[in-house]
Design a protein around this motif. Sequence first.
Motif, PDB file in Angstrom:
ATOM      1  N   GLU A 212      37.045  53.018  27.875  1.00  0.00           N
ATOM      2  CA  GLU A 212      36.385  51.946  28.638  1.00  0.00           C
ATOM      3  C   GLU A 212      37.236  51.495  29.818  1.00  0.00           C
ATOM      4  OE1 GLU A 212      33.335  50.655  28.218  1.00  0.00           O
ATOM      5  OE2 GLU A 212      32.907  51.918  26.480  1.00  0.00           O
TER       6      GLU A 212
ATOM      7  N   ASP B  14      36.364  51.855  33.808  1.00  0.00           N
ATOM      8  CA  ASP B  14      36.349  50.676  34.684  1.00  0.00           C
ATOM      9  C   ASP B  14      37.272  50.867  35.888  1.00  0.00           C
ATOM     10  OD1 ASP B  14      34.559  49.471  32.938  1.00  0.00           O
ATOM     11  OD2 ASP B  14      36.047  48.142  32.039  1.00  0.00           O
TER      12      ASP B  14
ATOM     13  N   GLU C  23      35.537  53.317  38.378  1.00  0.00           N
ATOM     14  CA  GLU C  23      34.254  52.899  38.954  1.00  0.00           C
ATOM     15  C   GLU C  23      34.405  52.716  40.460  1.00  0.00           C
ATOM     16  OE1 GLU C  23      30.480  52.653  38.149  1.00  0.00           O
ATOM     17  OE2 GLU C  23      31.696  52.131  36.403  1.00  0.00           O
TER      18      GLU C  23
ATOM     19  N   ARG D 282      33.960  57.300  30.320  1.00  0.00           N
ATOM     20  CA  ARG D 282      33.592  56.179  29.453  1.00  0.00           C
ATOM     21  C   ARG D 282      33.150  56.662  28.065  1.00  0.00           C
ATOM     22  NH1 ARG D 282      32.991  51.243  30.807  1.00  0.00           N
ATOM     23  NH2 ARG D 282      32.625  51.681  33.021  1.00  0.00           N
TER      24      ARG D 282
END
Length: 156
Positions: free
Chosen positions: A67, A71, A74, A86
């Motif tokens: 995760e 992030d 992104e 992810r």
Amino acid sequence: MKDELFSLLDALAGVQQSPRYHPEGDALFHSLQVFELAQRSTEDRVLWAAALFHDVGKAVDGPLHDEVGADLLEGLLPPRAVWLVRHHLALLRDRRRTRQRLHGTAELRDLERLRRWDLGGRDPGARVLALDDAFDLLLDGAPELLDRAGDPPRRR
């Protein structure tokens, strides 16, 4: 953007992993092995990117590295690569449910390939490209990797 991506990889140098699951050593050495396996298996540079960057979150948080890594990526990599980062542990965490949910999709095929390379990238004696060389190989002739609009997201 290139400098930011390179820094995320460089931060993996010296990040130790559990020897039980990662006898090869630090997270950068592992990521370079996974990248080379992907590079030998496909011409799909988005898969190469997912392979190289799949563990960047380990420099910040080991247990939630999937995760955290997504992030961090992104807006820097195409949405498909970020989605793969992810979800790269989905087949490990709940294989049956992931296969049911993604049955027959390109996403499942991509995840299965990434999982296979991830498992294969655990050789303590492997010879890998230098980080600079792997990074250049990924981006050489592939400006679309940094053009996020050029890669439509797939069904989640």
